[in-house]
Write a protein that holds these residues in place. Sequence first.
Motif, PDB file in Angstrom:
ATOM      1  N   ASN A  36       2.197   6.175  -2.869  1.00  0.00           N
ATOM      2  CA  ASN A  36       3.461   7.660  -3.537  1.00  0.00           C
ATOM      3  C   ASN A  36       3.327   7.531  -5.142  1.00  0.00           C
ATOM      4  O   ASN A  36       3.756   7.582  -5.902  1.00  0.00           O
ATOM      5  CB  ASN A  36       4.955   6.570  -3.704  1.00  0.00           C
ATOM      6  CG  ASN A  36       5.504   7.040  -1.987  1.00  0.00           C
ATOM      7  OD1 ASN A  36       4.825   8.021  -1.692  1.00  0.00           O
ATOM      8  ND2 ASN A  36       6.648   6.297  -2.121  1.00  0.00           N
ATOM      9  N   GLN A  73      -7.253  -1.904  -0.375  1.00  0.00           N
ATOM     10  CA  GLN A  73      -5.292  -1.065  -1.462  1.00  0.00           C
ATOM     11  C   GLN A  73      -5.804  -0.734  -2.559  1.00  0.00           C
ATOM     12  O   GLN A  73      -5.206  -0.150  -2.648  1.00  0.00           O
ATOM     13  CB  GLN A  73      -3.982  -2.588  -1.254  1.00  0.00           C
ATOM     14  CG  GLN A  73      -2.892  -2.487  -1.758  1.00  0.00           C
ATOM     15  CD  GLN A  73      -2.122  -3.435  -1.849  1.00  0.00           C
ATOM     16  OE1 GLN A  73      -1.936  -3.388  -0.178  1.00  0.00           O
ATOM     17  NE2 GLN A  73      -1.296  -3.271  -2.383  1.00  0.00           N
ATOM     18  N   ASP A  90       0.506  -1.179   0.100  1.00  0.00           N
ATOM     19  CA  ASP A  90       0.137  -0.232  -0.061  1.00  0.00           C
ATOM     20  C   ASP A  90       0.469   1.300   0.073  1.00  0.00           C
ATOM     21  O   ASP A  90       0.533   2.647  -0.546  1.00  0.00           O
ATOM     22  CB  ASP A  90      -0.928   0.088   1.232  1.00  0.00           C
ATOM     23  CG  ASP A  90      -0.312  -0.172   2.776  1.00  0.00           C
ATOM     24  OD1 ASP A  90       0.999  -0.340   2.602  1.00  0.00           O
ATOM     25  OD2 ASP A  90      -1.111   0.079   3.538  1.00  0.00           O
ATOM     26  N   ALA A  91       1.854   1.547   0.767  1.00  0.00           N
ATOM     27  CA  ALA A  91       2.917   2.481   0.915  1.00  0.00           C
ATOM     28  C   ALA A  91       3.463   2.903   0.021  1.00  0.00           C
ATOM     29  O   ALA A  91       3.583   3.679  -1.291  1.00  0.00           O
ATOM     30  CB  ALA A  91       3.848   2.678   1.834  1.00  0.00           C
ATOM     31  N   GLN A 122       0.824  -3.029   7.302  1.00  0.00           N
ATOM     32  CA  GLN A 122       1.049  -2.626   6.084  1.00  0.00           C
ATOM     33  C   GLN A 122      -0.055  -3.025   4.821  1.00  0.00           C
ATOM     34  O   GLN A 122      -0.435  -2.734   3.618  1.00  0.00           O
ATOM     35  CB  GLN A 122       2.318  -3.053   5.390  1.00  0.00           C
ATOM     36  CG  GLN A 122       2.456  -4.093   4.756  1.00  0.00           C
ATOM     37  CD  GLN A 122       4.392  -3.948   4.344  1.00  0.00           C
ATOM     38  OE1 GLN A 122       5.016  -3.679   4.267  1.00  0.00           O
ATOM     39  NE2 GLN A 122       4.763  -5.798   4.160  1.00  0.00           N
TER      40      GLN A 122
END
Length: 576
Positions: free
Chosen positions: A92, A139, A87-88, A134
């Motif tokens: 981004n 997502q 997901d991070a 995470q």
Amino acid sequence: MDKAPQVKLHSTAHYFLEGLNDIGVEYLFSNFGTDHAPLIEEMARWKKDGRRYPKVLNCPHENTAMHMAAGFAMATGRGQAVMVHVDAGTANSAMAMHNARRGRLPLVLMAGKAPYTVRGELPGSRDNYVHFIQEPFDQSGIVRPYAKWEWTLPSGVMTKETLRRAHTVAHSDPMGPVYLMLPRETLTQTWDQAAMRPFPQERYGAVSAGAADAAAVAQIADKLLSAKHPVMVTSYAGRKLEAPALIEEIARLAGIRVFEAGPLYLNISRASPCFAGIVPAIAEADVGLLVDVDVPWIPKHTKENPQTWWAHIDVDVVKECFPIWGFASNARVQGDSVLILRQLLEALKAKATPAFREAAAKRMGAMKRESEERHANLAKQAGDKGERGAINPHYLCAEISKAIGDDAIVVNEGIRNGPIVNNQIMRTKPGSSIGFAGGGLGSSSGTALGIKLARPEATVLQMVGDGGFYFGNPSSVYAVSKQYKLPILTVLFDNSGWSAVKEATLRVYPEGDAKATNEFNALLAPDIEFTKICEAAGGYGERVDDPEAVPAAIQRCLKEVRGGRSALAHVRIPVL
């Protein structure tokens, strides 16, 4: 006795690499994480065995990876793959997904997912703190507004079909980005080779837009034959390199003024007498063509003629991704604009009368005089060099135009200075000018790298303001430039802030308190030495404060880029 069947087991990751080869992916722009262990292991095995798979370009930030894929697609029409971390990494990537969707660029964004097993029940199970934190409930929701298609790979046996489906949707007109999630346990699964069927392009491939109905084309031709003040407005027809010459031929034949509105590509040679600029003047138009354009003008600021007969030719006429759009047309023709314009050219030639040709020739004479006057005005604006610490952007861009030659590719993220870049840096060749499709600043640096990867022989320039430069994650960009030998020239317009913010406030409140107090919340830190960011990765940096130093500074930067390392020209223009 029958022989026992031969079983050849491979991991999902193995079939994933085969599937990338099958769909023709050349590059995997990557920012790996713990979720990609099975892929990294399989890549190492393939490399040891001498097997080919897409070249991996490791990017320190996802924004670089995404916009490199976008730039490569803009230069070639071939979408590539981007690999990010759960997901991070998806978060981004979201801004670049927005830009890719607005630019109708094919790319396949792939992200891992947190392992779903907790106690080692399956290979790839959770073995790290981040695996518990995470995983969001949705997502895909991070990029859903910008994705044409999304899915989670449910089983290794579906790997090749899934990749083909993703590639097909991304490359079908109107093109756009897609999103695929890959659970780690799924990547570790093993499957018998016999279970993996092929999904060839000739049976599962993308669908392209086509030509138009002959009657629709004939109607447009008839309108142009009787037009007194025809105009054309376009933005991204030039994504196909055949389009600019075709547009110019039609414009010369029918005496049409051609405007580029927010040009994403070069749509007509800007040296052509038919090119009328980038601010459409349509008040006198009696017949108009909208050709591959999203926002042909700003209605609030444009005087329109309610009697104008408009035809809209576009790969995406309805603009289904825009909740509200608002531009009327009498004839709407969806398809491949190159094919349709060819049809229109043939129809015009077949129907052209001596009277039509005479009227068009008179319009061409007037347009030639208008073009000469416009260029004289631009030269006059460029004649003012500015002063020390406040170099005139018109002068700067005119000097760049003299220095770079016809074959250079200019990536324009100048935003408020963007029109100056388009007007003063003369571009004549298809593919030599690239614009800004979306609203996500920070696109031009990665885009320039992706174009340089696709066109290694070209000199590629990034034109960007200091605000956009920050958003572009420049330390990541120059690291990739160094690692993969992709030199680009960045010309940074430094006005110490966001002029778009100030100008927007003044448009809404022209005599408000913000103007009276000069409080726009648009200023950024002054006197930043941006050159050091480029120099940190082995590039060349030069700060330019003196107008007299501009020509020599440009030549020094170009020499460095053509010698193999990136350069940054940090130019001080008037502060907000």
